[in-house]
Scaffold this motif. Sequence first.
Motif, PDB file in Angstrom:
ATOM      1  N   SER A 157       0.820  -1.216   0.000  1.00  0.00           N
ATOM      2  CA  SER A 157       0.000   0.000   0.000  1.00  0.00           C
ATOM      3  C   SER A 157       0.850   1.260   0.000  1.00  0.00           C
ATOM      4  O   SER A 157       1.983   1.281   0.477  1.00  0.00           O
ATOM      5  N   GLY A 158       0.282   2.316  -0.540  1.00  0.00           N
ATOM      6  CA  GLY A 158       0.884   3.640  -0.460  1.00  0.00           C
ATOM      7  C   GLY A 158       2.136   3.827  -1.278  1.00  0.00           C
ATOM      8  O   GLY A 158       2.902   4.767  -1.042  1.00  0.00           O
ATOM      9  N   CYS A 159       2.373   2.980  -2.251  1.00  0.00           N
ATOM     10  CA  CYS A 159       3.579   3.100  -3.077  1.00  0.00           C
ATOM     11  C   CYS A 159       3.343   4.055  -4.244  1.00  0.00           C
ATOM     12  O   CYS A 159       2.210   4.295  -4.660  1.00  0.00           O
ATOM     13  N   ASN A 160       4.432   4.566  -4.757  1.00  0.00           N
ATOM     14  CA  ASN A 160       4.380   5.446  -5.922  1.00  0.00           C
ATOM     15  C   ASN A 160       5.415   4.943  -6.918  1.00  0.00           C
ATOM     16  O   ASN A 160       6.621   5.112  -6.706  1.00  0.00           O
ATOM     17  N   ILE A 161       4.942   4.318  -7.985  1.00  0.00           N
ATOM     18  CA  ILE A 161       5.811   3.706  -8.990  1.00  0.00           C
ATOM     19  C   ILE A 161       5.898   4.655 -10.176  1.00  0.00           C
ATOM     20  O   ILE A 161       4.893   4.962 -10.806  1.00  0.00           O
ATOM     21  N   GLY A 162       7.098   5.125 -10.479  1.00  0.00           N
ATOM     22  CA  GLY A 162       7.277   6.100 -11.542  1.00  0.00           C
ATOM     23  C   GLY A 162       7.023   5.539 -12.920  1.00  0.00           C
ATOM     24  O   GLY A 162       6.904   4.321 -13.117  1.00  0.00           O
ATOM     25  N   PRO A 163       6.948   6.407 -13.923  1.00  0.00           N
ATOM     26  CA  PRO A 163       6.647   5.962 -15.283  1.00  0.00           C
ATOM     27  C   PRO A 163       7.744   5.069 -15.859  1.00  0.00           C
ATOM     28  O   PRO A 163       8.918   5.190 -15.519  1.00  0.00           O
ATOM     29  N   ARG A 164       7.311   4.155 -16.713  1.00  0.00           N
ATOM     30  CA  ARG A 164       8.171   3.287 -17.516  1.00  0.00           C
ATOM     31  C   ARG A 164       9.040   2.355 -16.680  1.00  0.00           C
ATOM     32  O   ARG A 164      10.118   1.933 -17.125  1.00  0.00           O
ATOM     33  N   CYS A 165       8.621   2.011 -15.493  1.00  0.00           N
ATOM     34  CA  CYS A 165       9.356   1.020 -14.712  1.00  0.00           C
ATOM     35  C   CYS A 165       9.108  -0.379 -15.277  1.00  0.00           C
ATOM     36  O   CYS A 165       8.027  -0.667 -15.800  1.00  0.00           O
ATOM     37  N   LEU A 166      10.096  -1.237 -15.155  1.00  0.00           N
ATOM     38  CA  LEU A 166       9.989  -2.632 -15.571  1.00  0.00           C
ATOM     39  C   LEU A 166      10.251  -3.496 -14.343  1.00  0.00           C
ATOM     40  O   LEU A 166      11.348  -3.489 -13.786  1.00  0.00           O
ATOM     41  N   ILE A 167       9.211  -4.222 -13.915  1.00  0.00           N
ATOM     42  CA  ILE A 167       9.252  -4.969 -12.666  1.00  0.00           C
ATOM     43  C   ILE A 167       9.119  -6.451 -12.989  1.00  0.00           C
ATOM     44  O   ILE A 167       8.105  -6.895 -13.523  1.00  0.00           O
ATOM     45  N   GLY A 168      10.157  -7.225 -12.657  1.00  0.00           N
ATOM     46  CA  GLY A 168      10.191  -8.641 -12.986  1.00  0.00           C
ATOM     47  C   GLY A 168       9.270  -9.472 -12.115  1.00  0.00           C
ATOM     48  O   GLY A 168       8.729  -9.011 -11.104  1.00  0.00           O
ATOM     49  N   GLY A 169       9.111 -10.735 -12.493  1.00  0.00           N
ATOM     50  CA  GLY A 169       8.190 -11.626 -11.793  1.00  0.00           C
ATOM     51  C   GLY A 169       8.567 -11.866 -10.347  1.00  0.00           C
ATOM     52  O   GLY A 169       9.743 -11.935  -9.983  1.00  0.00           O
ATOM     53  N   GLN A 170       7.542 -11.967  -9.502  1.00  0.00           N
ATOM     54  CA  GLN A 170       7.661 -12.292  -8.086  1.00  0.00           C
ATOM     55  C   GLN A 170       8.466 -11.249  -7.307  1.00  0.00           C
ATOM     56  O   GLN A 170       9.028 -11.544  -6.253  1.00  0.00           O
ATOM     57  N   VAL A 171       8.519 -10.038  -7.793  1.00  0.00           N
ATOM     58  CA  VAL A 171       9.116  -8.934  -7.034  1.00  0.00           C
ATOM     59  C   VAL A 171       8.169  -8.531  -5.906  1.00  0.00           C
ATOM     60  O   VAL A 171       6.943  -8.551  -6.072  1.00  0.00           O
ATOM     61  N   GLY A 172       8.731  -8.163  -4.770  1.00  0.00           N
ATOM     62  CA  GLY A 172       7.953  -7.610  -3.671  1.00  0.00           C
ATOM     63  C   GLY A 172       8.393  -6.191  -3.371  1.00  0.00           C
ATOM     64  O   GLY A 172       9.601  -5.900  -3.326  1.00  0.00           O
ATOM     65  N   ILE A 173       7.448  -5.294  -3.185  1.00  0.00           N
ATOM     66  CA  ILE A 173       7.747  -3.894  -2.864  1.00  0.00           C
ATOM     67  C   ILE A 173       7.002  -3.533  -1.594  1.00  0.00           C
ATOM     68  O   ILE A 173       5.781  -3.690  -1.510  1.00  0.00           O
ATOM     69  N   ASP A 174       7.737  -3.073  -0.593  1.00  0.00           N
ATOM     70  CA  ASP A 174       7.188  -2.800   0.733  1.00  0.00           C
ATOM     71  C   ASP A 174       6.307  -1.556   0.735  1.00  0.00           C
ATOM     72  O   ASP A 174       6.268  -0.784  -0.230  1.00  0.00           O
ATOM     73  N   ASN A 175       5.596  -1.341   1.856  1.00  0.00           N
ATOM     74  CA  ASN A 175       4.685  -0.205   1.994  1.00  0.00           C
ATOM     75  C   ASN A 175       5.397   1.134   1.784  1.00  0.00           C
ATOM     76  O   ASN A 175       6.536   1.329   2.225  1.00  0.00           O
TER      77      ASN A 175
END
Length: 222
Positions: A157-175
């Motif tokens: 929750s509460g994340c801010n992902i900038g434009p054109r990011c490439l996020i691979g499989g099974q990545v975890g991003i914390d609050n």
Amino acid sequence: MADIVIFGTGQIAEVALAHIRAFSPDRVVGFTVDRAYMESPDFHGLPVVPWDALETRFPPDRVKLLGPLSYQKLNELRRDRHREGQARGYEFASFIHPSVHNMAEVVGENCFILENTILQPYSRIGDGCIIWTASHIGHHTTIGDHCFISSQVGIASGCNIGPRCLIGGQVGIDNNVTLGEEVYLESRSMIRRDLPAHSVVRHPQDLPQTYSSSRLKNMVFK
């Protein structure tokens, strides 16, 4: 119901065709590619038209566009063709699989979101985003324009992902984590801190590399 032209004739375009035929009231009527990459005048029995001559077969008042469904040049190709299509008067479709748990505040145009993904309340999905199977976008999280999110990604929750990011499989991003533009996260990375634009994180170190994602854009994601 809309008639759709898909940008591309690769494997992801095939996946999009299969999903739209199976799960959408829309109808794919053709494909388009840059003229230099046009290998055949048809694809899956439908016409392929060069991008620079698309209006001759599929004018803007007859079709909507979808794609390119690619992360080429770290999603810059998708952004650039999206902008060009808009300038030429085209509207863009989105495909959201019927199994998606969609409580997002907004989902932009030209998005492709696959099965069993969860978009929690107050999340916001920008234009031109691709979200692959079984990913989780937490509440009050914003995904910037033209991101590519692979399968089984968990964004809290509460994340801010900038434009054109490439996020691979099974990545975890914390609050409450913020990623700048064009961040590349290798599969199975775990992100617990903010990352500046153009960061590269490779599993298992989970720390930014000393080089920027621009290096990958020119070498790997052409």
